[in-house]
Motif scaffolding. Structure first.
Motif, PDB file in Angstrom:
ATOM      1  N   ARG A   1       0.795  -6.616   4.668  1.00 53.24           N
ATOM      2  CA  ARG A   1      -0.042  -7.839   5.476  1.00 53.24           C
ATOM      3  C   ARG A   1      -1.281  -7.755   4.763  1.00 53.24           C
ATOM      4  N   SER A   2      -2.005  -6.410   4.056  1.00 49.30           N
ATOM      5  CA  SER A   2      -3.250  -6.921   3.893  1.00 49.30           C
ATOM      6  C   SER A   2      -3.492  -7.282   2.560  1.00 49.30           C
TER       7      SER A   2
ATOM      8  N   GLU B   1       2.972  -3.053   8.898  1.00 49.37           N
ATOM      9  CA  GLU B   1       1.397  -4.904   8.406  1.00 49.37           C
ATOM     10  C   GLU B   1       0.892  -4.114   7.864  1.00 49.37           C
ATOM     11  N   ALA B   2      -0.283  -2.918   7.355  1.00 49.93           N
ATOM     12  CA  ALA B   2      -0.842  -2.792   6.639  1.00 49.93           C
ATOM     13  C   ALA B   2      -0.259  -3.114   5.437  1.00 49.93           C
TER      14      ALA B   2
ATOM     15  N   PHE C   1      -6.443   6.274   7.636  1.00 45.30           N
ATOM     16  CA  PHE C   1      -5.764   5.304   8.926  1.00 45.30           C
ATOM     17  C   PHE C   1      -6.191   7.101   9.565  1.00 45.30           C
TER      18      PHE C   1
ATOM     19  N   PHE D   1       1.969  -0.687  12.491  1.00 41.86           N
ATOM     20  CA  PHE D   1       0.720  -0.939  12.144  1.00 41.86           C
ATOM     21  C   PHE D   1       1.187  -0.628  10.504  1.00 41.86           C
ATOM     22  N   LEU D   2       1.337   1.138   9.885  1.00 36.38           N
ATOM     23  CA  LEU D   2       1.508   1.005   8.657  1.00 36.38           C
ATOM     24  C   LEU D   2       2.377   0.361   7.542  1.00 36.38           C
TER      25      LEU D   2
ATOM     26  N   ILE E   1      -5.805   3.931  13.889  1.00 35.48           N
ATOM     27  CA  ILE E   1      -4.687   3.125  14.505  1.00 35.48           C
ATOM     28  C   ILE E   1      -4.106   2.831  16.188  1.00 35.48           C
TER      29      ILE E   1
ATOM     30  N   GLU F   1      -9.557   4.449   9.885  1.00 32.66           N
ATOM     31  CA  GLU F   1      -9.264   3.280  11.017  1.00 32.66           C
ATOM     32  C   GLU F   1      -8.497   3.604  11.555  1.00 32.66           C
TER      33      GLU F   1
ATOM     34  N   ASN G   1      -9.445  -3.998   1.889  1.00 32.50           N
ATOM     35  CA  ASN G   1      -9.693  -4.135   3.360  1.00 32.50           C
ATOM     36  C   ASN G   1     -10.104  -2.506   3.580  1.00 32.50           C
ATOM     37  N   TRP G   2      -9.562  -1.280   3.635  1.00 29.40           N
ATOM     38  CA  TRP G   2      -9.505  -0.336   3.890  1.00 29.40           C
ATOM     39  C   TRP G   2     -10.302   0.752   2.917  1.00 29.40           C
TER      40      TRP G   2
ATOM     41  N   LEU H   1       1.172  -0.846  -0.116  1.00 31.63           N
ATOM     42  CA  LEU H   1       0.010   0.208   0.145  1.00 31.63           C
ATOM     43  C   LEU H   1       0.344   1.051   0.133  1.00 31.63           C
TER      44      LEU H   1
END
Length: 122
Positions: free
Chosen positions: A108-109, A104-105, A87, A101-102, A121, A119, A113-114, A3
């Motif tokens: 791994r997403s 992971e997003a 976010f 978090f960034l 954080i 969302e 999803n967003w 992303l």
């Protein structure tokens, strides 16, 4: 493909530096730019224009502007537009948690999803 992110104007300082430190490590780089970095995204640009820009460029907006962005997002979606996502960084967030978090997003997403949502954080 990871992303990509856009930092709202008020996050140009400390969060930007944290992202730069993370990227200096050379692993799971975060693709982030700031409001004010692009010629068509000047400092002082209004939120509705930012949402149109993020839609066009496919970047998730990272902001602290919880008081107005929810309304602007609702208007944006009612107008038939979409949004890659927003976010929200809480005032008491710890920078390493935000960066984690960034990562992971980003890695791994799925972008779906967003889409069209805000969302917070953790």
């Amino acid at each position: 493909m990871p992303l990509a992110f856009l930092l709202d104007e008020h996050l140009r300082g400390v969060l930007w530096r944290a992202l730069q430190r993370h990227n200096a490590g050379g692993f799971e780089l975060l693709d982030a730019i700031r409001v004010g970095d692009e010629p068509d995204l000047p400092l002082g640009i209004l939120d509705p224009a930012i949402l149109l820009w993020t839609e066009r460029e496919g970047r998730i907006l990272i902001s602290r502007d919880a008081s107005t962005l929810a309304g602007h997002l609702a208007d944006h979606l009612r107008a038939g537009n979409h949004c890659p996502g927003i976010f929200m960084v809480r005032r008491r967030c710890v920078l390493p948690q935000v960066v984690s978090f960034l990562v992971e997003a980003a890695y791994r997403s799925d972008a779906a999803n967003w889409e069209n949502r805000i969302e917070y954080i953790p």
